[in-house]
Scaffold this motif. Structure first.
Motif, PDB file in Angstrom:
ATOM      1  N   PHE A 185      -0.493  14.086 -29.124  1.00  0.00           N
ATOM      2  CA  PHE A 185       0.300  13.528 -28.019  1.00  0.00           C
ATOM      3  C   PHE A 185       0.265  14.423 -26.784  1.00  0.00           C
ATOM      4  CE2 PHE A 185       4.233  13.396 -25.606  1.00  0.00           C
ATOM      5  CZ  PHE A 185       4.344  12.044 -25.310  1.00  0.00           C
TER       6      PHE A 185
ATOM      7  N   PHE B   3      -1.322  13.337 -23.270  1.00  0.00           N
ATOM      8  CA  PHE B   3      -0.404  13.059 -22.162  1.00  0.00           C
ATOM      9  C   PHE B   3      -0.867  13.764 -20.882  1.00  0.00           C
ATOM     10  CE2 PHE B   3       3.260  14.409 -19.607  1.00  0.00           C
ATOM     11  CZ  PHE B   3       3.806  13.172 -19.292  1.00  0.00           C
TER      12      PHE B   3
ATOM     13  N   LEU C 224       0.029   6.735 -26.917  1.00  0.00           N
ATOM     14  CA  LEU C 224       1.000   7.828 -26.859  1.00  0.00           C
ATOM     15  C   LEU C 224       2.278   7.488 -27.622  1.00  0.00           C
ATOM     16  CD1 LEU C 224       0.609   8.896 -23.111  1.00  0.00           C
ATOM     17  CD2 LEU C 224      -0.050  10.247 -25.107  1.00  0.00           C
TER      18      LEU C 224
END
Length: 314
Positions: free
Chosen positions: A28, A32, A82
């Motif tokens: 993640f 991101f 995500l």
């Protein structure tokens, strides 16, 4: 999933795989920041071209449109990706899955067609003395608009057809986003359509790659025939970024869709899918800004307009 007599009707799909299990936060965080960089980087390229009148020519107009498409391209998959990494509920409705496939592949097709157009543009610019009269701003607008309209229309019948299929399971998608093959594997009807899908996509990919490859082979041949080293360097500097983006885009697309029945380990499948969805959008602003003097100046003007003006005046 809803049970009806002996048949299980799929109402939603579940993203499954080791990438969504323990340690998913490790995926993640970098994803991101990569997504943020892609959006900001491509926005900078887009506005740098739009705000600098010196870059209002076909080549840079194509680059700005390509950067704009890259932003929407990643938003079709990465936000859901995500949320899957940090959420326990990793499901998506059939409608949501079909919409994700439609926008992701329509935008990808738009980029593929635009890359083909950019290759032809470079071919005409380097190999034809009448480039200014051929590649007018009006033709550039028509080609850019036509690429997007065609890409979105050509995929529509396929998505509509898939939406009419009965899905009876399994409802698990062993991939990080919705794609044709894992979705069609849940179809209750003849699975030979998966092979038909693969062949159609392969023909489209190979056709585009051939056009671009032939254009650049001809471009390189003409450049090598330029007598002065300075002329060769200038010609290569305008074509090299396009060639780099083309190799990354088509390389990842080929790994994703030109393997037919070949199977890879799940971790390699995930890596290929991430490369397909993220690699080209990530490197696009880097290639077009760091390797291009005019783009560097335009970006400086975008952030420090007064400083650049004073430097040019002095």
């Amino acid at each position: 999933m809803v049970r009806s007599n002996q048949t299980t009707t799929v109402t939603e799909f579940l993203f499954s795989g080791s990438q969504f299990e323990d340690g998913s936060l490790l995926f993640f965080i970098p994803l991101f920041f990569i997504c943020t960089f892609i959006v900001i980087g491509n926005l900078i390229v887009f506005f740098a071209v739009r705000m600098d009148t010196h870059l209002h020519n076909p080549m840079y107009n194509f680059i700005s449109i390509f950067s704009f498409l890259e932003i929407w391209y990643i938003t079709a998959t990465i936000p859901k990706m995500l949320s899957n990494f940090i959420s326990e509920q990793r499901t998506i409705s059939i409608i949501g899955c079909l919409l994700q496939m439609y926008f992701f592949h329509s935008l990808g097709n738009s980029e593929g067609i635009l890359l083909t157009t950019m290759a032809i543009d470079r071919y005409v610019a380097i190999c034809n003395l009448h480039y200014p009269t051929i590649m007018t701003s009006w033709l550039c607008t028509q080609l850019s608009t036509g690429s997007c309209i065609f890409a979105f229309l050509v995929l529509l019948p396929e998505i509509v057809w898939i939406s009419t299929l009965p899905f009876c399971g399994p409802n698990q998608i062993h991939q990080i986003f919705c794609d044709f093959e894992p979705v069609l594997c849940s179809d209750c009807t003849d699975t030979s359509m998966i092979l038909v899908e693969d062949v159609i996509h392969a023909i489209a990919i190979i056709f585009s790659v051939l056009i671009i490859a032939l254009s650049y082979i001809r471009i390189i041949t003409v450049i090598l025939g330029i007598p002065s080293a300075e002329g060769q360097q200038k010609a290569f500097s305008t074509s090299a970024p396009h060639l780099g983006v083309f190799l990354m885009f088509c390389g990842s697309v080929s790994l994703m869709y030109l393997r037919f029945s070949a199977t890879f380990p799940p971790i390699l499948d995930t890596a290929i899918a991430l490369m397909f969805a993220v690699l080209a959008p990530f490197f696009n602003p880097i290639i077009y800004s760091l390797r291009n003097k005019d783009m560097k100046i335009a970006i400086k003007k975008l952030f420090w307009p007064q400083k650049v003006f004073n430097a040019s005046a002095s």
